[in-house]
Each structure stands twice: as C-alpha cells, then as structure tokens.
Design a protein around this motif. Structure first.
Motif, PDB file in Angstrom:
ATOM      1  N   GLU A  40       0.502  -1.123   0.187  1.00  0.00           N
ATOM      2  CA  GLU A  40       0.105  -0.157  -0.202  1.00  0.00           C
ATOM      3  C   GLU A  40       1.103   1.204  -0.154  1.00  0.00           C
ATOM      4  N   ALA A  41       1.838   1.532   0.811  1.00  0.00           N
ATOM      5  CA  ALA A  41       2.573   2.683   0.849  1.00  0.00           C
ATOM      6  C   ALA A  41       3.408   3.182  -0.433  1.00  0.00           C
ATOM      7  N   ALA A  42       3.920   1.654  -1.081  1.00  0.00           N
ATOM      8  CA  ALA A  42       4.493   1.744  -2.533  1.00  0.00           C
ATOM      9  C   ALA A  42       3.960   2.253  -3.457  1.00  0.00           C
TER      10      ALA A  42
ATOM     11  N   ALA B  74       3.973   6.404  12.035  1.00  0.00           N
ATOM     12  CA  ALA B  74       4.857   5.382  11.289  1.00  0.00           C
ATOM     13  C   ALA B  74       4.138   5.169   9.792  1.00  0.00           C
ATOM     14  N   LEU B  75       2.860   4.620   9.772  1.00  0.00           N
ATOM     15  CA  LEU B  75       1.935   4.149   8.400  1.00  0.00           C
ATOM     16  C   LEU B  75       2.245   5.515   7.553  1.00  0.00           C
ATOM     17  N   LEU B  76       1.434   6.567   7.973  1.00  0.00           N
ATOM     18  CA  LEU B  76       1.969   7.932   7.346  1.00  0.00           C
ATOM     19  C   LEU B  76       2.868   8.381   6.353  1.00  0.00           C
ATOM     20  N   ARG B  77       4.010   8.156   7.255  1.00  0.00           N
ATOM     21  CA  ARG B  77       4.998   8.173   7.086  1.00  0.00           C
ATOM     22  C   ARG B  77       5.916   7.468   5.974  1.00  0.00           C
ATOM     23  N   ALA B  78       5.219   5.986   5.454  1.00  0.00           N
ATOM     24  CA  ALA B  78       6.235   5.502   4.761  1.00  0.00           C
ATOM     25  C   ALA B  78       4.949   6.256   4.049  1.00  0.00           C
ATOM     26  N   PHE B  79       3.916   6.108   3.844  1.00  0.00           N
ATOM     27  CA  PHE B  79       2.386   6.450   2.688  1.00  0.00           C
ATOM     28  C   PHE B  79       3.300   8.020   2.082  1.00  0.00           C
ATOM     29  N   GLY B  80       4.846   9.140   2.881  1.00  0.00           N
ATOM     30  CA  GLY B  80       5.262   9.965   1.923  1.00  0.00           C
ATOM     31  C   GLY B  80       3.802  11.075   2.782  1.00  0.00           C
ATOM     32  N   VAL B  81       3.107  11.392   3.902  1.00  0.00           N
ATOM     33  CA  VAL B  81       2.691  12.255   3.806  1.00  0.00           C
ATOM     34  C   VAL B  81       3.160  13.264   4.479  1.00  0.00           C
ATOM     35  N   ARG B  82       3.702  14.475   4.687  1.00  0.00           N
ATOM     36  CA  ARG B  82       4.777  14.926   4.596  1.00  0.00           C
ATOM     37  C   ARG B  82       4.316  15.924   5.836  1.00  0.00           C
ATOM     38  N   ARG B  83       2.255  15.889   6.185  1.00  0.00           N
ATOM     39  CA  ARG B  83       1.938  17.072   7.234  1.00  0.00           C
ATOM     40  C   ARG B  83       0.537  16.308   7.476  1.00  0.00           C
ATOM     41  N   PHE B  84      -0.050  15.934   8.569  1.00  0.00           N
ATOM     42  CA  PHE B  84      -1.416  15.725   8.829  1.00  0.00           C
ATOM     43  C   PHE B  84      -1.696  16.138   9.932  1.00  0.00           C
ATOM     44  N   THR B  85      -3.115  16.204  10.169  1.00  0.00           N
ATOM     45  CA  THR B  85      -3.535  16.705  11.285  1.00  0.00           C
ATOM     46  C   THR B  85      -3.804  15.912  12.564  1.00  0.00           C
ATOM     47  N   ALA B  86      -3.990  16.165  13.578  1.00  0.00           N
ATOM     48  CA  ALA B  86      -4.902  15.530  14.608  1.00  0.00           C
ATOM     49  C   ALA B  86      -6.751  16.392  15.192  1.00  0.00           C
ATOM     50  N   LEU B  87      -6.926  15.321  13.900  1.00  0.00           N
ATOM     51  CA  LEU B  87      -8.289  16.112  14.553  1.00  0.00           C
ATOM     52  C   LEU B  87      -8.988  15.947  15.843  1.00  0.00           C
TER      53      LEU B  87
END
Length: 297
Positions: free
Chosen positions: A13-15, A70-83
């Motif tokens: 999925e990350a790839a 770690a999974l978001l980072r593996a996906f390449g998400v550079r910024r995310f939120t903690a809603l």
C-alpha cells in the motif's frame, strides 16, 4: 490476517501511494483530515462504527498512535492533522491539551484544536491560537450543537481574524443532525465572511450547495475525505453534472482521508481523485499545493 500478511499488505500500500505522488513530481502529500485523539475517545469512535454492523464500516487502520504515524510517513504524508472533537461541555480544553502534546512529539503533525459552545470557548480558542494551533475541528453532527449559537460567535470571529483554518463537518452525511446542512452553515459565513473554513467530506451529500459557498466566499475550501471513492459513490454519489466545476475549484480543494477511520485502503482515496481525470496540475494542487499554501508550509 497474520502479522506478516498485514505488514506485506501495508508495504504494498505504501509503495503504491508513493508511486502515485512521485509520478506527479510532488515531494509527498498533505492530508488535512486525519484523526489522532486520546485512546479512550478514539475507542468510542471505533465502537460507533462497529455498532453499525459487521462489515458496514470496518476500520482499516485499527492501530496504535505510533504505528499510525509511521504508516502515514511510509505513505509519504509530509503533514497531517490530529483532529478531535467534543460531544459535551468541558471536554474541548482537555482535548486541546492532548493535541498540543501530540504535536510537540510529532513535528510533522499540524497542531490541532477544537471547541464547543460553552462559556469561555472564545477565550480558550484564542489561547490555543496564540500558543500555536494551526487547525481546528468542528463536528456539528457529533457535537449536536448549533454553529450559530451566540457562544460560538467569538470563536468564529477569533478564527476569522487570525486566518486559522477550521475543518467543519456540517453536511448531512453520513448521518444528519439537527443543525447540519448548508443553509445553517451559510448563516455562520454571512456573519463571518472571512472565516477560513474547510468543509469536510466536500459537504456530502449536499455537494452542489457547498461548492456554491466555496465559490462565493474567498476563504471557504472543501476537503476530499471519503468522496469519489467507490464506498461513498454507493450511498452518496457525486453528481456527474457537477464534475466540470471541479476545475473552477482547483485552488479550493484539499486532500483529506479520515485516516484511520476508513473502510478501505488509504490509496483508494488517491486513486479515486486520479480517476476523475482532471489533469496533473489539478491533482498536484489537491494533493499538496493548496494545503501547502493554506498552511504556509
């Protein structure tokens, strides 16, 4: 599913996710609609989805905080939120303190905050903005409150004056509430026309009406959370006649996914946006550029 099988699936999925944004020449993704919250609160959210029945809305990423980061980072998400969002009084301050601590430990998380119509709300929202909150969440349906409540006038005003974005779940999907719908939130915008609002889920299912608001108000945006996916198209399909308007809204649309509370793989949202065939420039703006500009990244 075994741990090895899960790891293999997530690696694939990350790839696939990285391949998509790299093919566009992007440095990664910015996801404005992800959820991190205190464990007991998140488990209540998951219990709500579980109660819908087996297979109705399975949580794909039912993992601990660090595994999900770690999974978001593996996906390449550079910024995310903690809603996070309260459903009763005297809860927002505690959620804001938790979110501030989470962002301090995870610098790639945009510091998030929330509020509820209660005495002192305008004060603690102003305090959170002053302390570095970058994005707020308002969930009209779960909170069960009227966004026009006088106790929120100072909140909307503080957000508008500071230009701090607020992700607002105010459409009637997937469940309506007493105060959901475009007409109600349109009254908030009439009082606070400079509010930087990001309408969650593209305003589903009132897509047309919320697109109208986004075009009418300079600072109103829409996030893609769950929209255009096969899952949502079954119950709240996006009207084909409105697809040409996506070009007019190119600078107003931001990637959102609802991670981890989604019933399908993360890349499904990206593929759904790609398959709209709006062009690479449109997709680059939605997946990264618009949020980078909005949050001055």
């Amino acid at each position: 599913m075994t741990a090895d099988a899960t790891d293999s699936r997530q690696n694939a999925e990350a790839a696939a996710t990285r391949e998509l944004w790299r093919g566009l020449g992007l440095p990664g993704l910015i996801d404005v609609h992800t959820h991190f919250m205190p464990d007991n609160v998140l488990r209540k959210v998951w219990a709500f989805f579980d109660a819908l029945g087996e297979g109705v809305w399975p949580i794909t990423y039912r993992l601990g905080d660090e595994e999900r980061v770690a999974l978001l980072r593996a996906f390449g998400v550079r910024r995310f939120t903690a809603l996070a969002y309260p459903h009763r009084p005297h809860m927002a301050r505690w959620l804001n303190a938790w979110s501030a601590d989470f962002a301090a430990q995870h610098p790639d998380c945009l510091r998030s905050a929330t509020f509820y119509p209660e005495e002192g709300a305008a004060d603690y929202v102003s305090d959170a903005i002053g302390a570095g909150a970058r994005v707020f969440k308002a969930h009209v349906q779960v909170g069960g409150y009227d966004p026009r409540d006088p106790l929120l006038s100072g909140v909307w005003g503080a957000l508008a004056d500071s230009g701090t974005p607020v992700v607002v779940h105010c459409g009637t999907g997937p469940q309506s509430g007493r105060f959901t719908g475009p007409d109600v939130f349109a009254e908030v915008l009439r009082e606070h026309p400079r509010l930087t609002a990001v309408v969650a889920h593209f305003g589903s299912p009132e897509y047309t009406e919320f697109m109208d608001l986004a075009l009418r108000y300079e600072r109103v945006h829409l996030d893609t959370t769950t929209v255009f996916t096969r899952f949502t198209e079954r119950t709240a399909p996006f009207p084909a006649a409105e697809l040409p308007r996506l070009a007019d809204l190119r600078e107003k649309i931001l990637l959102g996914t609802d991670f981890p509370n989604i019933p399908y793989p993360y890349s499904e949202q990206l593929r759904a946006l790609r398959d709209l065939d709006r062009g690479d420039d449109w997709l680059r703006a939605v997946l990264y550029g618009n949020a980078a500009r909005l949050f001055d990244l």
